[in-house]
Design a protein around this motif. Structure first.
Motif, mmCIF file in Angstrom:
data_model
loop_
_atom_site.group_PDB
_atom_site.id
_atom_site.type_symbol
_atom_site.label_atom_id
_atom_site.label_comp_id
_atom_site.label_asym_id
_atom_site.label_seq_id
_atom_site.Cartn_x
_atom_site.Cartn_y
_atom_site.Cartn_z
ATOM 1 N N ALA A 169 0.877 -1.231 -0.050
ATOM 2 C CA ALA A 169 -0.182 -0.025 -0.049
ATOM 3 C C ALA A 169 0.890 1.368 0.001
ATOM 4 C CB ALA A 169 -0.918 0.050 1.313
ATOM 5 N N PHE A 170 2.163 0.963 0.370
ATOM 6 C CA PHE A 170 2.946 2.262 0.482
ATOM 7 C C PHE A 170 3.862 2.197 -0.692
ATOM 8 C CE2 PHE A 170 1.403 1.596 4.752
ATOM 9 C CZ PHE A 170 1.060 2.885 5.166
ATOM 10 N N GLY A 171 3.827 1.529 -1.568
ATOM 11 C CA GLY A 171 4.766 1.399 -2.746
ATOM 12 C C GLY A 171 5.004 -0.059 -3.273
ATOM 13 N N PHE A 213 -13.027 -12.615 12.607
ATOM 14 C CA PHE A 213 -11.588 -12.341 12.705
ATOM 15 C C PHE A 213 -11.186 -11.038 12.041
ATOM 16 C CE2 PHE A 213 -7.420 -12.700 10.173
ATOM 17 C CZ PHE A 213 -6.565 -12.569 11.393
ATOM 18 N N CYS A 214 -10.675 -10.202 12.885
ATOM 19 C CA CYS A 214 -10.146 -8.970 12.353
ATOM 20 C C CYS A 214 -8.607 -8.818 12.540
ATOM 21 C CB CYS A 214 -10.496 -7.560 13.249
ATOM 22 S SG CYS A 214 -12.537 -7.354 13.338
ATOM 23 N N GLN A 215 -8.096 -8.843 11.297
ATOM 24 C CA GLN A 215 -6.633 -8.521 11.356
ATOM 25 C C GLN A 215 -6.007 -7.556 11.985
ATOM 26 O OE1 GLN A 215 -6.889 -8.436 6.620
ATOM 27 N NE2 GLN A 215 -5.094 -9.892 6.564
ATOM 28 N N PRO A 216 -5.097 -7.869 12.778
ATOM 29 C CA PRO A 216 -4.649 -6.950 13.640
ATOM 30 C C PRO A 216 -3.861 -5.759 12.965
ATOM 31 C CG PRO A 216 -3.769 -8.945 14.277
ATOM 32 C CD PRO A 216 -4.563 -9.131 13.008
ATOM 33 N N ARG A 217 -4.063 -4.492 13.129
ATOM 34 C CA ARG A 217 -3.612 -3.280 12.361
ATOM 35 C C ARG A 217 -3.000 -2.171 13.425
ATOM 36 N NH1 ARG A 217 -7.753 0.724 12.187
ATOM 37 N NH2 ARG A 217 -9.600 -0.152 13.008
ATOM 38 N N VAL A 218 -1.966 -1.491 13.141
ATOM 39 C CA VAL A 218 -1.411 -0.360 14.074
ATOM 40 C C VAL A 218 -1.543 1.133 13.471
ATOM 41 C CG1 VAL A 218 0.349 -2.094 15.038
ATOM 42 C CG2 VAL A 218 0.667 -0.873 12.722
ATOM 43 N N MET A 231 -4.736 8.851 2.812
ATOM 44 C CA MET A 231 -4.228 7.760 1.912
ATOM 45 C C MET A 231 -4.918 6.509 2.160
ATOM 46 S SD MET A 231 0.044 8.537 1.840
ATOM 47 C CE MET A 231 0.069 7.150 0.901
ATOM 48 N N LYS A 232 -5.136 5.473 1.243
ATOM 49 C CA LYS A 232 -5.451 4.454 1.305
ATOM 50 C C LYS A 232 -4.702 3.572 2.172
ATOM 51 C CE LYS A 232 -7.252 0.213 -1.107
ATOM 52 N NZ LYS A 232 -7.200 -0.529 -2.362
ATOM 53 N N LEU A 233 -5.336 2.923 3.523
ATOM 54 C CA LEU A 233 -4.637 2.319 4.515
ATOM 55 C C LEU A 233 -4.211 0.891 3.799
ATOM 56 C CD1 LEU A 233 -6.643 3.119 7.524
ATOM 57 C CD2 LEU A 233 -4.420 3.685 7.137
ATOM 58 N N PRO A 234 -3.234 0.252 4.254
ATOM 59 C CA PRO A 234 -2.970 -1.096 4.264
ATOM 60 C C PRO A 234 -4.244 -1.852 4.386
ATOM 61 C CG PRO A 234 -1.230 -0.373 5.489
ATOM 62 C CD PRO A 234 -2.384 0.876 5.592
ATOM 63 N N GLU A 235 -4.602 -3.011 3.420
ATOM 64 C CA GLU A 235 -5.865 -3.589 3.516
ATOM 65 C C GLU A 235 -5.769 -4.406 4.918
ATOM 66 O OE1 GLU A 235 -8.403 -6.799 0.985
ATOM 67 O OE2 GLU A 235 -6.728 -6.147 0.103
ATOM 68 N N ARG A 236 -6.649 -4.291 5.676
ATOM 69 C CA ARG A 236 -7.154 -5.079 6.777
ATOM 70 C C ARG A 236 -8.729 -5.185 6.972
ATOM 71 N NH1 ARG A 236 -2.227 -5.240 6.354
ATOM 72 N NH2 ARG A 236 -0.655 -4.698 7.850
ATOM 73 N N THR A 237 -8.998 -6.619 7.046
ATOM 74 C CA THR A 237 -10.491 -6.926 6.953
ATOM 75 C C THR A 237 -10.853 -7.573 8.189
ATOM 76 O OG1 THR A 237 -10.005 -9.369 6.158
ATOM 77 C CG2 THR A 237 -10.219 -7.308 4.312
#
Length: 876
Positions: free
Chosen positions: A344-346, A590-595, A607-613
């Motif tokens: 997501a960042f490049g 299940f929620c993928q851990p995100r920081v 910006m679009k965040l890293p995909e976490r579902t």
């Protein structure tokens, strides 16, 4: 102070630049750089044509800006956690710079800035003549606009270069003023400067220059320079400070004042421009600027003299890059690793690195300061940073502990605490590391830790998904198992002998998954797994986000499984395990851990965040029933009871131990799940025979657990867990066969194969041959599986009680004595319609008993009478 509007001369200069300055510049530059050549009309025309044909549109890239990671403090305000940069810069607006700074810059660098159209022909000519004569202070011939152009071109190098060589080559091309290439560059610079002034106002160009210019090292822009060298914002600069900073721009790395030992050396090797010599070179530059300001009428003689006499006194403000200064360095490092590894960042690692150090990102994290503080305080108080020792092969021990807390309903990571001292590079002393033990190899640099019994969660879940009951009896005895169902391997059967034992050599037994979970019985879970599909267990782990610490799938889902994976021999990350247990808490979602909560770019655009579902991966009934079972470990008698804060909050949890080297405790209320790991980051530390800060290392997990969970219960109060599913907690009955008449060995095997425990009782008198099972308790029928069945072998001395029903009492007594029983009695029941005959015996007819067994003859009579008479006691 710069003018807000151009003067008439400035307008004329602008028109000159627009209409005919290119011609003048072409002839002037040609004449000044090639004095030996007569400039004919044809030559002038050629120079003019060459100048006009140069590119005129300069692409001004975004400023290279630091990226900042933020976390909220306990008052809810975003505060800086870390900054990353190649160029430390804090852009400001025009009115955020002290007027004296503009005066200093323009007086010394471009006094006719508001009068010319991009090129100061007078200044350029004078600078050339002065420099040829060798004046005391070399004068630059470039206008502010030209200097801005040069800085923009240099910054393009910084953006575009992929290697150090590319950067150096590009920088030389953008700045070199020697030879034919240098003349060509100077002409191009002038062409750009003229065009630039047609597109932007004077104030915009001046501000752009002050925001882009280098002031030594990685300090860029006037505001960052003011903070770096004097500890003030650009708006607060005084005359002496402004003159000092202005003097730097000619040669920033020579005139910088943050190197006390000097920026260069003399012939004796002594430091020059040092604290010792009063930053002599910079002082001369400052004096030059002050002289120009006085001559330009910007300051009075008194102001000039006071600043002239005053020494340069830096107040250096250290600007740290990275997570070392953060109060939550390992959380910060995990965020950094996320940015550097997530597409997501490049697309490439280089793209992501450049974005972080140059893109001016603002990264807002999920950290909760209260939870973080509670977790880190517990780590600091109870866990040593290192443990001295080494393995027999010489491997030095590295002791690691971490606590990671995840909000179950969102996956937001609230805290990452660790026992070690953070260092951004290689460790220089014991107890230092940059590795985030909570993370994986990719995100945090850790290969994970063997999960131990925390991994039993996935067997428990698969058991329930197959419709099996928590109260179903399972053979959890210590015994080798060699054949396993496994749909991931060819043929669907995996052959691997496993002779699993329990912690502390506890004997296995028949029991229920509820009990096995509470006490964490290894052999019990191996018994459960033997009734399941190994591949399915691995797939449950995968669904809940768990992989091996290096990112590869759990081997149970491959063609080379190991049954002992059931009890946690694979290295996994604490972050992943916290996420898996949080799934149970979150009713199977299940929620993928995100920081990261939010990221904005340098323009403030989100910006679009890293995909976490968040995804439903377990039936809510399965999750609720698993949670019911997981309450057991934290209850009295449970393997994790020492980690319960006993504050009345409903909790679930699970312990884990791998050999004596890794220990875990995972706890959760209905809001937040925390995984605590205390173990061996390197080497094999015996946690059960080593101590630190007053605790056995193996017991520290319990101290961490109850301390951190207690704090979380106050910050995020939990509620009640859903009730378990009735079908998944049903009592399961099985057929108990009769084994009377079998040998003790055959009877035992028959009962054990049927799923029952067996106790061999005392021999009983029976007409069965000696040693043959004569009795069992309970008898054959439908009962709960795993029930303990007692069998009694025969003594071989049994006598059958004869049937004396209908006989007179005296005759019956005689017959029984005649059969071999020595202790015979009678019992009369008075009844009007009775005829005085025997109605039965106790033991009943046909019962096999020993000769000393008491046999009672029972009869009924109208009048039981007195002893010795009909109806009385017989036999004396």
């Amino acid at each position: 102070m710069p003018h807000s509007k151009r003067t008439a001369t400035g307008v004329a200069g602008g028109l000159l630049g627009l209409v005919g300055l290119s011609a003048v510049a072409g002839v002037l530059v040609t004449a000044t750089i090639t004095p030996a050549v007569a400039v004919t009309s044809a030559a002038a025309t050629s120079a003019i044509d060459m100048f006009n044909n140069l590119p005129s549109v300069l692409t001004i890239d975004k400023l290279i800006l630091p990226s900042t990671i933020y976390a909220k403090n306990d008052k809810g305000k975003n505060v800086i956690m870390a900054t990353y940069y190649d160029q430390n810069r804090s852009p400001v607006k025009f009115d955020q710079i002290a007027p004296v700074m503009y005066d200093a810059l323009l007086s010394s660098e471009d006094p006719r800035y508001y009068e010319h159209g991009g090129i100061d022909l007078i200044g350029t000519t004078r600078a050339i003549l002065s420099n040829v004569k060798g004046g005391a202070q070399t004068q630059g011939g470039s206008s502010i606009s030209q200097q801005y152009v040069k800085n923009v071109l240099v910054q393009q190098c910084d953006w575009d270069a992929k290697t150090d060589k590319e950067l150096n080559d590009c920088w030389v091309k953008a700045t070199d003023s020697h030879g034919a290439d240098g003349y060509q560059r100077k002409l191009q610079e002038m062409r750009y400067a003229i065009a630039l002034e047609q597109r932007y106002s004077k104030n915009d160009i001046l501000l752009g220059y002050l925001n882009i210019a280098n002031f030594g090292g990685t300090t860029y822009g006037i505001d960052a320079a003011a903070m770096r060298y004097f500890g003030v914002r650009a708006s607060k600069l005084n005359l002496s400070q402004a003159a000092t900073l202005t003097g730097m721009v000619q040669n920033p790395n020579i005139y910088r004042i943050d190197l006390p030992n000097g920026t260069t050396t003399n012939s004796k090797g002594e430091g020059v421009n040092s604290k010792k010599d009063g930053y002599s070179l910079t002082k001369k530059r400052q004096e030059y600027v002050l002289d120009r300001m006085l001559a330009d009428g910007k300051i009075t003689q008194k102001q000039h003299d006071e600043a002239y006499k005053a020494p340069i006194v830096p107040k250096i403000t250290r600007v740290l890059t990275g997570c070392a200064a953060s109060s939550a360095p390992y959380f910060c490092q995990y965020v950094t690793a996320t940015v550097l590894n997530d597409p997501a960042f490049g697309k490439t690692a280089e793209d992501r690195q450049q974005l972080l150090k140059k893109g001016g990102l603002r990264i807002y994290t999920t950290l909760d300061p209260k939870v973080q503080k509670a977790a880190q305080d517990a780590q600091d108080k109870y866990v040593p940073t290192y443990v001295d020792g080494k393995d027999r092969d010489g491997t030095k021990w590295e002791f690691g502990s971490t606590s990671v807390s995840v909000e179950a309903s969102t996956g937001r990571v609230l805290a990452i605490a660790q026992n070690t001292d953070f260092t951004p590079g290689a460790a220089t002393k014991k107890g230092e590391t940059s590795v985030v033990y909570a993370g994986s190899k990719q995100i945090g640099g850790s290969g994970g830790f063997q999960a131990g019994s925390t991994f039993k969660l996935f067997t428990l879940l698969d058991w329930l998904e197959q419709g099996k009951s928590l109260n179903q009896i399972v053979d959890g005895r210590n015994k080798p198992r060699s054949t396993w169902k496994d749909s991931c391997v060819p043929g669907g059967v995996w052959t691997a002998t496993d002779n699993m034992h329990n912690f502390d050599k506890v004997r296995g037994y028949f029991g229920t998954p509820t009990n096995f979970t509470k006490v964490s019985l290894n052999t019990g879970f191996m018994g459960m797994a033997s009734e399941l599909d190994l591949c399915d267990i691995g797939k449950v782990a995968h669904r809940l986000g768990v992989t091996v610490g290096n990112g590869k799938p759990i081997p149970l889902t491959t063609t080379t499984p190991a049954p002992s994976e059931i009890i946690g021999i694979d290295n996994v990350s604490p972050m992943a395990m916290a996420g898996a247990y949080a799934t149970v808490v979150n009713k199977g979602v299940f929620c993928q851990p995100r920081v990261i909560d939010k990221v904005t770019d340098s323009d403030g655009q989100e910006m679009k965040l890293p995909e976490r579902t968040c995804k439903q991966v377990l039936d809510p009934k399965v999750a609720a029933t698993a949670a019911f079972a997981l309450k057991g470990p934290l209850q009295p008698g449970g393997s994790g009871q020492g980690g319960n804060p006993w504050d009345g909050t409903a909790l679930i949890g699970k312990t884990g131990t791998n050999e004596e080297f890794q220990t875990w405790l995972i706890t959760s209320n209905t809001k937040v799940t925390t995984a605590n790991l205390v173990g061996s980051a390197k080497g094999h530390i015996d946690l059960f025979h080593n101590y630190g800060k007053g605790n056995r290392l193996a017991d520290i997990r319990f101290v961490l657990g109850r301390t951190i969970q207690g704090a979380i219960d106050r910050i995020y109060p939990g509620g009640a867990f859903p009730a378990p599913d009735s079908n998944l907690t049903r009592q399961v009955l099985v057929d108990l066969p009769s084994v009377i008449g079998l040998s003790v060995e055959d009877a035992t095997q028959t009962l054990e194969r049927a799923g029952f425990e067996v106790t061999v009782g005392d021999p009983v008198d029976s007409d069965q041959p000696k040693g043959i099972v004569a009795a069992q308790d309970p008898g054959a029928g439908r009962i709960a599986g795993g029930t303990n069945v007692t069998i009694n072998p025969s003594t071989g001395k049994g006598i059958a009680v004869p049937d004396v029903t209908g006989e007179k009492p005296d005759a019956a007594v005689a017959a029984i004595r005649g059969a071999g029983f020595g202790n015979v009695d009678t019992k009369c029941t008075q009844r009007d319609d009775a005829d005085g005959t025997v109605t039965g015996t106790d033991p009943s007819a046909g019962t096999v008993a020993g000769p000393n067994t008491k046999v009672t003859v029972m009869y009924a009579a109208p009048d039981c009478g007195k002893p010795g008479k009909p109806g009385g006691k017989a036999g004396g």
